[in-house]
Design a protein around this motif. Structure first.
Motif, short mmCIF file in Angstrom:
data_model
loop_
_atom_site.label_atom_id
_atom_site.label_comp_id
_atom_site.label_asym_id
_atom_site.label_seq_id
_atom_site.Cartn_x
_atom_site.Cartn_y
_atom_site.Cartn_z
N GLU A 108 40.92 -22.50 -39.87
CA GLU A 108 39.52 -22.22 -39.51
C GLU A 108 38.57 -22.93 -40.45
N SER A 109 38.89 -22.80 -41.72
CA SER A 109 38.04 -23.40 -42.73
C SER A 109 38.04 -24.93 -42.63
N GLU A 112 35.79 -25.86 -39.68
CA GLU A 112 34.37 -25.74 -40.03
C GLU A 112 33.86 -26.93 -40.83
N ASN A 113 34.76 -27.58 -41.54
CA ASN A 113 34.34 -28.68 -42.42
C ASN A 113 34.50 -30.07 -41.81
#
Lengths: 255, 115
Positions: A108-109, A112-113
């Motif tokens: 997920e992280s 997001e990036n």
């Protein structure tokens, strides 16, 4: 790799005074092969950190040592007797994760990036020892792993299937039989190139060693090889907006 | 896990072996091969219906025969320096890529450990 991990909130540091894990070279000679993995694990213990590995073989040796220490108390006692000579102690419980495991835990992280669609055509080199033996690795499907595919697809690149995709790279083989290892590398790279891939994504130092450091040898038997080898984290980094230079990519990335 | 005598010679391991895909594989069982030819991919372990401990058998077979020269070179390097490959130039490479300094382990420490 450090920059990519930092971006997703994982702080890393390089281990000082680390050593080789010994791989199957040491195991092929000594029954106490687990001393070198334990030495590195004890260093991590001392600094209060878990270990992230990049190489499949290190991953496997560290996990194999941990399993042995859980099952055979004597091996751990013998290890600690040796480690005490250097003022070290290993309780047997340092968590070992290959970089793919860390990345999969942070999908997920990463998503997001991602700020840039890469649009490359990428073939995958799945690192054998990160998935096998299944009862040591406990990660993904041992024979048809999907982790690299999921990660590369986040960058917007197209993952190209190729006939030799699930074959071992042959790097370890090249230590014993250089020409056999080189022809294995050639088969993998040419098969990926024929399938339309511009880049071979790797996530093991041993695979990178064959495809990148021994590329000139591979090109001697097949001068048509043009496919470029990059580490999976370099591709994630480009997709997060880092420059090729920041990702340690010397030549211009294709596309 | 099971031992060598439990092998039913079903041929599964030879079929998935990296060496087979390179035209140098065993006919029936990877345990018949020169143990140093193993590429360490361990697909064989995943397909063995007898859950035979192929890894340990191959490592033990290696310990029982003469180590090939290239392995010997790497082994001696590990025992002397703590690294299977020469580390000279690594500092320079790390600097070139803007990576921090990593102090290598002293060979003396490794010798003390493995004595």
């Amino acid at each position: 790799m450090g920059k990519v991990l930092e971006r997703i909130g994982i702080e890393t540091s390089h281990m000082q005074e680390w050593s080789c894990c010994g791989s199957t070279i040491l195991s092929g000679k000594r029954h106490d092969w687990y001393i070198l993995p334990a030495y590195n694990l004890a260093l991590a213990e001392k600094s209060g950190r878990d270990i992230i590995t990049l190489c499949g073989s290190c991953t496997s040796q560290f996990k194999r040592a941990n399993k042995l220490f859980r099952e055979e108390r004597e091996a751990l006692e013998n290890t600690n007797e040796k480690l005490s000579r250097l003022g070290l102690h290993y309780p047997g419980d340092i968590k070992v994760n290959h970089i793919l495991e860390i990345l999969m835990d942070n999908l997920e992280s990463i998503r997001e990036n991602i700020s840039r669609k890469l649009d490359y055509k990428i073939a995958l080199q799945h690192p054998c020892n990160v998935f096998r033996p299944g009862n040591i690795a406990w990660f993904d499907d041992p024979l048809k792993p999907t982790a690299m595919r999921e990660l590369i697809e986040l960058t917007g690149s197209k993952v190209m299937k190729y006939s030799a995709e699930y074959q071992c790279c042959g790097s370890t083989l090249s230590l014993y039989d250089e020409s056999l290892g080189i022809s294995s590398g050639e088969e993998k790279l040419s098969s990926a190139q024929i399938a339309g891939a511009q880049i071979m994504a790797v996530s093991c130092g041993n695979c990178a060693f064959l495809f990148d450091r021994k590329l000139s040898e591979i090109k001697k038997i097949n001068p048509q090889i043009k496919i470029k080898t990059l580490f999976l984290t370099q591709l994630l980094g480009l997709s997060m907006g880092f420059t090729p230079d920041e990702m340690g990519i010397r030549q211009e990335a294709p596309g | 896990m099971n031992e060598i005598q439990d092998c039913s010679r079903c041929g599964n391991c030879a079929r998935v072996c990296t060496l087979t895909s390179l035209g140098k594989g065993a006919e029936e069982s990877v345990l018949d091969m020169d143990p140093y030819l193993c590429s360490n991919c361990w697909k064989c372990l995943e397909v063995c219906p007898g859950t035979i401990d192929i890894y340990s058998i191959i490592m033990e077979a290696r310990r029982n025969i003469k180590m090939p020269e290239s392995f010997m070179f790497s082994l001696e390097s590990i025992l002397e320096t703590g690294y299977s490959m020469p580390m000279e130039g690594v500092e320079h490479l790390r600097e070139m890529f803007g990576l921090g300094k990593v102090r290598p382990v002293a060979g003396e420490k490794i010798k003390k450990l493995l004595k």
